[in-house]
Design an enzyme around this catalytic site. Structure first.
Site, mmCIF file in Angstrom:
data_model
loop_
_atom_site.group_PDB
_atom_site.id
_atom_site.type_symbol
_atom_site.label_atom_id
_atom_site.label_comp_id
_atom_site.label_asym_id
_atom_site.label_seq_id
_atom_site.Cartn_x
_atom_site.Cartn_y
_atom_site.Cartn_z
ATOM 1 N N GLU A 56 9.515 -26.689 -39.364
ATOM 2 C CA GLU A 56 9.133 -28.109 -39.345
ATOM 3 C C GLU A 56 7.668 -28.297 -39.686
ATOM 4 O OE1 GLU A 56 10.290 -29.606 -35.528
ATOM 5 O OE2 GLU A 56 12.416 -29.645 -36.088
ATOM 6 N N HIS A 79 3.391 -19.708 -38.498
ATOM 7 C CA HIS A 79 3.130 -19.450 -37.076
ATOM 8 C C HIS A 79 4.219 -18.564 -36.489
ATOM 9 C CE1 HIS A 79 5.406 -23.196 -37.571
ATOM 10 N NE2 HIS A 79 6.069 -22.857 -36.476
HETATM 11 P P1 AMP Z 1 8.736 -24.714 -36.596
HETATM 12 O O1 AMP Z 1 10.023 -25.489 -36.475
HETATM 13 O O2 AMP Z 1 8.929 -23.233 -36.657
HETATM 14 O O3 AMP Z 1 7.895 -25.243 -37.731
HETATM 15 O O4 AMP Z 1 7.972 -24.942 -35.242
HETATM 16 C C1 AMP Z 1 7.111 -26.013 -35.024
HETATM 17 C C2 AMP Z 1 6.826 -26.037 -33.540
HETATM 18 O O5 AMP Z 1 5.645 -26.779 -33.344
HETATM 19 C C3 AMP Z 1 7.922 -26.717 -32.706
HETATM 20 O O6 AMP Z 1 8.398 -25.786 -31.736
HETATM 21 C C4 AMP Z 1 7.199 -27.897 -32.063
HETATM 22 O O7 AMP Z 1 7.620 -28.147 -30.739
HETATM 23 C C5 AMP Z 1 5.743 -27.466 -32.124
HETATM 24 N N1 AMP Z 1 4.763 -28.543 -32.168
HETATM 25 C C6 AMP Z 1 4.769 -29.651 -32.948
HETATM 26 N N2 AMP Z 1 3.665 -30.379 -32.743
HETATM 27 C C7 AMP Z 1 2.917 -29.721 -31.819
HETATM 28 C C8 AMP Z 1 1.668 -29.956 -31.168
HETATM 29 N N3 AMP Z 1 0.931 -31.054 -31.448
HETATM 30 N N4 AMP Z 1 1.237 -29.083 -30.251
HETATM 31 C C9 AMP Z 1 1.979 -27.983 -29.949
HETATM 32 N N5 AMP Z 1 3.144 -27.686 -30.527
HETATM 33 C C10 AMP Z 1 3.629 -28.544 -31.445
#
Ligand code: AMP
Ligand code: ZN
Length: 114
Positions: free
Chosen positions: A95, A100
């Site tokens: 997302e 990461h």
């Molecule tokens: P991915 O789907 O691998 O791109 O993971 C994105 C992650 O970022 C998800 O687990 C979200 O919950 C997390 N996330 C999104 N916005 C934030 C934020 N502002 N602070 C911390 N985590 C976030």
């Protein structure tokens, strides 16, 4: 990168719960945790996906693993166990397009379900 949430967290333009930081890497708590411990470990360099990795990024990716190892020890889950996940692109569940590691721990995580 201007519109990247994780770059904003790295630049302290957005708040986050930072667990670890050095010159090249930041680790902060996931805002929507999927386990008792759910930390995101990111390079400070904006790299969008695994597909964008270059030869020159070898060191930083190795560094992410060493930070994960350190966090596991510091959080006392190294012996119990933990999981690292990296999502890539839409069908991989990505997302946020700033590469990461998801560091998950604190409960039995079971088998990966796809
Ligand atoms: P991915 O789907 O691998 O791109 O993971 C994105 C992650 O970022 C998800 O687990 C979200 O919950 C997390 N996330 C999104 N916005 C934030 C934020 N502002 N602070 C911390 N985590 C976030
Ligand atoms: Zn970024």
């Amino acid at each position: 990168m201007k519109d990247c949430i994780f770059c904003k967290i790295i630049n302290k333009e957005l708040p986050s719960d930072i667990i670890y930081e050095d010159e090249k890497v930041i680790a902060f708590k996931d805002i929507n945790p999927q386990a008792p411990i759910h930390i995101l470990i990111c390079p400070k360099k904006h790299i969008e996906t695994i597909n964008d990795l270059k030869e020159e990024d070898k060191e930083i990716i190795g560094h992410l693993f060493l930070v994960a190892k350190k966090l596991a020890k510091d959080l006392n889950v190294d012996k119990r166990g933990y999981r690292i996940i990296v999502n890539c692109n839409k069908e991989g569940g990505q997302e946020i397009y700033h590469i990461h590691f998801h560091f998950l721990a604190g409960k039995p995580l079971g088998k990966l379900v796809c």
